[in-house]
Design an enzyme around this catalytic site. Structure first.
Site, mmCIF file in Angstrom:
data_model
loop_
_atom_site.group_PDB
_atom_site.id
_atom_site.type_symbol
_atom_site.label_atom_id
_atom_site.label_comp_id
_atom_site.label_asym_id
_atom_site.label_seq_id
_atom_site.Cartn_x
_atom_site.Cartn_y
_atom_site.Cartn_z
ATOM 1 N N LYS A 149 19.275 -41.930 -39.420
ATOM 2 C CA LYS A 149 19.946 -43.136 -38.900
ATOM 3 C C LYS A 149 21.145 -43.461 -39.794
ATOM 4 O O LYS A 149 21.630 -42.606 -40.512
ATOM 5 C CB LYS A 149 18.940 -44.287 -38.851
ATOM 6 C CG LYS A 149 17.868 -44.090 -37.787
ATOM 7 C CD LYS A 149 18.492 -44.153 -36.414
ATOM 8 C CE LYS A 149 17.505 -43.879 -35.312
ATOM 9 N NZ LYS A 149 18.151 -43.743 -34.015
ATOM 10 N N ARG A 155 16.538 -44.064 -43.498
ATOM 11 C CA ARG A 155 15.905 -45.394 -43.484
ATOM 12 C C ARG A 155 14.512 -45.397 -44.111
ATOM 13 O O ARG A 155 14.041 -46.452 -44.514
ATOM 14 C CB ARG A 155 15.813 -45.932 -42.058
ATOM 15 C CG ARG A 155 17.056 -46.663 -41.657
ATOM 16 C CD ARG A 155 16.884 -47.474 -40.389
ATOM 17 N NE ARG A 155 18.169 -48.073 -40.078
ATOM 18 C CZ ARG A 155 18.607 -48.336 -38.854
ATOM 19 N NH1 ARG A 155 17.858 -48.066 -37.817
ATOM 20 N NH2 ARG A 155 19.789 -48.886 -38.681
ATOM 21 N N ASP A 166 14.757 -49.040 -34.128
ATOM 22 C CA ASP A 166 15.655 -49.734 -35.064
ATOM 23 C C ASP A 166 14.949 -50.822 -35.870
ATOM 24 O O ASP A 166 15.588 -51.505 -36.665
ATOM 25 C CB ASP A 166 16.830 -50.350 -34.289
ATOM 26 C CG ASP A 166 17.777 -49.273 -33.783
ATOM 27 O OD1 ASP A 166 17.864 -48.204 -34.433
ATOM 28 O OD2 ASP A 166 18.421 -49.485 -32.740
ATOM 29 N N ARG A 201 20.996 -52.752 -40.561
ATOM 30 C CA ARG A 201 19.639 -53.268 -40.320
ATOM 31 C C ARG A 201 18.847 -53.371 -41.619
ATOM 32 O O ARG A 201 18.033 -54.282 -41.775
ATOM 33 C CB ARG A 201 18.919 -52.398 -39.300
ATOM 34 C CG ARG A 201 19.661 -52.362 -37.964
ATOM 35 C CD ARG A 201 18.772 -52.044 -36.808
ATOM 36 N NE ARG A 201 19.563 -51.607 -35.670
ATOM 37 C CZ ARG A 201 20.162 -52.426 -34.802
ATOM 38 N NH1 ARG A 201 20.067 -53.726 -34.938
ATOM 39 N NH2 ARG A 201 20.865 -51.925 -33.804
ATOM 40 N N ARG A 209 27.358 -49.511 -23.202
ATOM 41 C CA ARG A 209 27.227 -48.882 -21.882
ATOM 42 C C ARG A 209 28.048 -49.600 -20.816
ATOM 43 O O ARG A 209 28.673 -48.958 -19.964
ATOM 44 C CB ARG A 209 25.752 -48.858 -21.470
ATOM 45 C CG ARG A 209 24.943 -47.812 -22.245
ATOM 46 C CD ARG A 209 23.498 -48.221 -22.333
ATOM 47 N NE ARG A 209 22.631 -47.203 -22.900
ATOM 48 C CZ ARG A 209 22.502 -46.930 -24.198
ATOM 49 N NH1 ARG A 209 23.234 -47.579 -25.087
ATOM 50 N NH2 ARG A 209 21.673 -45.999 -24.621
ATOM 51 N N GLY A 237 27.260 -44.279 -34.117
ATOM 52 C CA GLY A 237 26.679 -43.096 -33.493
ATOM 53 C C GLY A 237 26.662 -43.233 -31.979
ATOM 54 O O GLY A 237 26.857 -42.264 -31.251
ATOM 55 N N SER A 287 15.660 -39.894 -27.354
ATOM 56 C CA SER A 287 16.868 -40.549 -27.868
ATOM 57 C C SER A 287 17.637 -41.179 -26.717
ATOM 58 O O SER A 287 18.026 -40.482 -25.772
ATOM 59 C CB SER A 287 17.755 -39.510 -28.573
ATOM 60 O OG SER A 287 19.086 -39.989 -28.655
ATOM 61 N N ARG A 333 25.841 -37.582 -39.691
ATOM 62 C CA ARG A 333 24.790 -37.686 -38.668
ATOM 63 C C ARG A 333 24.840 -36.507 -37.692
ATOM 64 O O ARG A 333 25.916 -36.052 -37.300
ATOM 65 C CB ARG A 333 24.911 -39.033 -37.944
ATOM 66 C CG ARG A 333 24.687 -40.152 -38.966
ATOM 67 C CD ARG A 333 24.665 -41.493 -38.349
ATOM 68 N NE ARG A 333 23.548 -41.671 -37.455
ATOM 69 C CZ ARG A 333 23.374 -42.754 -36.705
ATOM 70 N NH1 ARG A 333 24.264 -43.732 -36.755
ATOM 71 N NH2 ARG A 333 22.339 -42.860 -35.927
HETATM 72 C C1 S3P Z 1 20.772 -46.390 -29.284
HETATM 73 C C2 S3P Z 1 19.714 -45.515 -29.422
HETATM 74 C C3 S3P Z 1 18.991 -45.326 -30.692
HETATM 75 C C4 S3P Z 1 19.216 -46.499 -31.635
HETATM 76 C C5 S3P Z 1 20.665 -46.897 -31.736
HETATM 77 C C6 S3P Z 1 21.216 -47.276 -30.383
HETATM 78 C C7 S3P Z 1 21.466 -46.463 -27.987
HETATM 79 O O1 S3P Z 1 19.471 -44.151 -31.306
HETATM 80 O O2 S3P Z 1 18.710 -46.165 -32.914
HETATM 81 O O3 S3P Z 1 20.799 -48.001 -32.623
HETATM 82 O O4 S3P Z 1 22.251 -47.392 -27.772
HETATM 83 O O5 S3P Z 1 21.205 -45.574 -27.167
HETATM 84 P P1 S3P Z 1 18.891 -42.697 -30.942
HETATM 85 O O6 S3P Z 1 19.262 -42.373 -29.560
HETATM 86 O O7 S3P Z 1 19.549 -41.779 -31.928
HETATM 87 O O8 S3P Z 1 17.412 -42.803 -31.154
#
Ligand code: S3P
Length: 435
Positions: free
Chosen positions: A345, A349, A318, A391, A26, A98, A169, A126
């Site tokens: 994920k 998982r 996570d 993980r 971010r 992702g 999410s 995904r």
């Molecule tokens: C994340 C949000 C989560 C997490 C990922 C990082 C993020 O995913 O599992 O490792 O940085 O916003 P989801 O938004 O798919 O739950």
């Protein structure tokens, strides 16, 4: 590349946890969109975050590393402003990340060019409709491969929406809020649960109007350019989770983990471990650039089975592979439900955690939306596989510390996707490791 872990006892020492992955993604995206030069310290040089650097460079952002170690990088980001990105010459590879794909989808939705976001095989499996749908509602044109990557995004003039997310999410919420920076009018995201709130915190620190009403977030498009900023990335609680659980389970251990982000939207595992009987001390609680930080101290303790469901799930999304390891050593039954999200994920998982820990003697049963674990069970070393999931690889390494005999984890290279220096950390604690 396999990693072999030998059983261990007496983990002792002080560990500095590498920077938070979510905050690293971010901060660099917002620094790229800011006007002027931003300085990011202790940024996480992990595979996933490097994918975001590469993509931003391909969009015309100049980023330099001024200091670099295995676990931390200091970056200088020459922000181009909200309207300064340029069309990339080729598809942007998000590698296996992702977060890179979903957050950048939000940014690209508001540009005046087209770009393709693609990634490695694991990422191509995904689901991406969860970001494509709201971004299309905001006005962007997005083609997917049946709801999966690659995404072709043609940026448009966006308008604000009021969107109820079907699943909590942090990635989807952030994609919508980032698109909201470019939209006409306010954008509201209604969350069904408290997903990580780092994006809101940073935007707020940059002077963007972000209103929070329970789990509903409303962003107003900024009237001024985003200012350049300095940010020191705190340690990632999701990385700290591995030595934390190791410190609880490995006999005669005493660990101190310094500089860990303890944002409440991330620390569900602490609540669960406490419910299991653990006493983990938070010391020196402080705030840095809008995020709470603490040092965590842990000693070996007996654990008892527990139940996890509801809002706790997103607050520790996570941490389920490492919770499963803890549960194999806890007395009684541990049940996880409401966690079907784990199936999409880095790997499925639920399936992979249950299958791999069973190979080591764990007693686990999977359910469509979770799993149950019966403990305590002695684990034995064998050959297990990460299934491409960083993980899971680290959770299996912690299981290996407790097992009788040595444990070989296949496909362990992926650990560097989120925790560079993991093997070095184990060695520092006196663990015998062959890599
Ligand atoms: C994340 C949000 C989560 C997490 C990922 C990082 C993020 O995913 O599992 O490792 O940085 O916003 P989801 O938004 O798919 O739950």
């Amino acid at each position: 590349m396999p990693l072999t872990i030998f059983p261990s006892a007496g983990l002792r020492g002080t560990i500095t946890i590498p920077g938070d992955k979510s905050i690293s993604h971010r901060t660099i995206i917002l620094a790229a969109l800011a006007e002027g030069t931003s300085y990011l310290n202790d940024w996480l040089p992990a595979g996933d975050c490097n994918a975001t650097i590469e993509a931003l460079r391909a969009l015309g952002v100049r980023i330099e590393a001024t200091a670099q170690s295995e676990t931390a990088t200091d970056l200088v980001v020459h922000g181009v402003g909200l309207t300064g990105l340029s069309a990339p010459a080729a598809p942007l590879s998000c590698h296996g990340s992702g977060t890179t794909m979903r957050l950048l989808a939000g940014v690209l939705a508001g540009q005046n060019f087209s770009a393709v976001l693609d990634g490695h095989e694991g990422l191509r499996r995904r689901p991406m409709s969860r970001v494509a749908r709201p971004l299309r509602q905001m006005g962007a044109a997005i083609d997917t491969n049946g709801g999966y990557p690659p995404l072709r995004i043609t940026g448009k003039t966006l308008h604000g929406i009021d969107y109820a997310m079907p699943i909590p999410s942090g990635q989807v919420k952030s994609a919508i809020l980032l698109a909201g920076l470019f939209a006409a009018g306010k954008t509201t995201v209604r969350q069904p649960g408290p997903a990580r709130d780092h994006t809101e915190r940073i935007l707020d620190a940059l002077g963007v109007t972000v209103e929070t009403d329970g789990t509903n977030i409303t962003i107003s498009p900024p009237e001024h350019p985003l200012p350049a900023f300095n940010f020191t990335i705190p340690g990632d609680f999701s990385s700290a989770a591995f030595p934390l659980v190791a410190g609880l389970l490995v006999p005669d251990s005493h660990l101190r983990l310094t500089n860990v982000n303890v944002n409440d939207t991330r620390t569900g595992l602490l609540d669960v471990l406490q419910a299991m009987g653990a006493n983990i001390t938070l010391q020196n609680v402080r705030e840095s650039t809008g995020e709470p930080i603490a040092d965590l101290e842990v000693t070996t303790q007996a654990l008892y089975g527990t139940e996890v469901g509801g809002d706790l799930v997103v607050r520790m999304i996570d941490e389920f592979p490492i919770l499963a390891v803890a549960a194999t050593q806890a007395k009684g039954r541990t049940v996880v439900r409401d966690a079907a999200e784990l199936r999409v994920k880095e790997t499925d998982r639920i399936k992979a955690t249950v299958d791999e820990l069973r190979k080591m003697g764990g007693q686990l049963i999977s359910h469509p939306d979770g799993f149950e674990v019966y403990g305590p069970t002695p684990l034995h070393g064998t050959v297990v596989d990460s299934d491409g999931d960083h993980r899971l690889a680290m959770a299996l390494a912690v299981a290996g510390l407790l097992a009788e005999g040595d444990t070989t984890i296949r496909n362990a290279r992926v650990i560097a996707d989120s925790f560079p220096g993991f093997t070095t950390m184990l060695r520092t604690l006196g663990v015998e490791v062959a890599a």
